[in-house]
Design a protein around this motif. Structure first.
Motif, PDB file in Angstrom:
ATOM      1  N   THR A  66       0.826  -1.208   0.000  1.00 22.02           N
ATOM      2  CA  THR A  66       0.000   0.000   0.000  1.00 22.02           C
ATOM      3  C   THR A  66       0.861   1.260   0.000  1.00 22.02           C
ATOM      4  N   VAL A 125      -5.696   3.048  -1.145  1.00 21.85           N
ATOM      5  CA  VAL A 125      -6.853   2.398  -0.514  1.00 21.85           C
ATOM      6  C   VAL A 125      -7.388   1.285  -1.410  1.00 21.85           C
ATOM      7  N   SER A 156      -7.499  -2.546  -0.198  1.00 23.09           N
ATOM      8  CA  SER A 156      -8.825  -3.166  -0.132  1.00 23.09           C
ATOM      9  C   SER A 156      -8.957  -4.352  -1.075  1.00 23.09           C
ATOM     10  N   SER A 157      -8.510  -4.179  -2.321  1.00 25.52           N
ATOM     11  CA  SER A 157      -8.638  -5.277  -3.283  1.00 25.52           C
ATOM     12  C   SER A 157      -7.767  -6.467  -2.885  1.00 25.52           C
ATOM     13  N   PHE A 182      -9.511  -7.984   0.513  1.00 24.60           N
ATOM     14  CA  PHE A 182     -10.738  -8.716   0.186  1.00 24.60           C
ATOM     15  C   PHE A 182     -10.445  -9.886  -0.743  1.00 24.60           C
ATOM     16  N   PHE A 197     -13.880  -1.933  -7.785  1.00 24.49           N
ATOM     17  CA  PHE A 197     -13.756  -0.689  -7.008  1.00 24.49           C
ATOM     18  C   PHE A 197     -13.596   0.526  -7.931  1.00 24.49           C
TER      19      PHE A 197
END
Length: 197
Positions: free
Chosen positions: A56, A80, A84-85, A88, A189
């Motif tokens: 990140t 982000v 997140s990807s 998840f 996203f």
């Protein structure tokens, strides 16, 4: 059972040792991994989260370096999406592996399935970090990602008590999950964020 807290120095030493093991002697490393009996939370805290943090941060810095002007808002958004990807993607891949493994008659314990996905995914976090910082390496880094197939094959061999066919299918399916699910989530996203702009 009370687990003793691990210092930051020990955590990163163990993490680097594990990454080195997965590259230099993956067969032995998988045997060590599956014999440790770590919980999902321990694997996350001691391995996945530090690597995801590095990935990140690399995305954030890489975005700032590769775009004119210091667009912190877009860099944060990109970082982000990356976190997140990947996060998840880790959980969705794990969930799908457990379900598909059961359908193939290859019951994998939940902890072992998560270990397989989490440790093999480390390659994508590292290559993603390199691509973020040096975009010109995208072709080489993408080819390096194929090493995941070999890692998963060895992991399935350590875990497998079933037929060679089940091992082959499990390797193919787990590798596809690891490589494709985070990318699909990232695209989702981006699509959703474009709708809201």
């Amino acid at each position: 059972m009370n687990k003793e807290a691990i210092s930051l120095g020990v955590l990163y030493k163990n993490l680097i040792g594990r990454l080195k093991g997965l590259v230099v002697s993956p067969q032995k490393e998988w045997s060590d991994i599956f014999s440790e009996r770590k919980t999902i939370n321990e694997v996350l805290a001691q391995f996945s989260f530090p690597l995801l943090g590095f990935y990140t941060l690399s995305t954030f810095i890489g975005y700032l370096l590769s775009h004119q002007g210091l667009d912190f808002g877009s860099a944060v958004k990109e970082a982000v999406f990356t976190f997140s990807s990947s996060f998840f993607g880790l959980y969705v891949s794990y969930f799908l592996l457990v379900k598909v493994g059961a359908l193939l008659g290859h019951e994998i314990g939940k902890e072992k399935a998560f270990q397989l996905i989490a440790y093999a995914s480390a390659i994508t976090y590292l290559t993603g970090s390199i691509i973020a910082l040096v975009p010109e390496t995208i072709v080489v880094a993408s080819i390096v990602n194929l090493y995941i197939i070999y890692l998963v094959w060895l992991a399935c061999g350590v875990l497998s008590t079933s037929s060679q066919d089940a091992r082959i299918w499990l390797t193919i399916i787990a590798s596809i999950f690891i490589l494709a699910v985070p990318v699909l989530i990232s695209r989702l996203f981006v699509f959703i964020s474009n709708l809201t702009v």
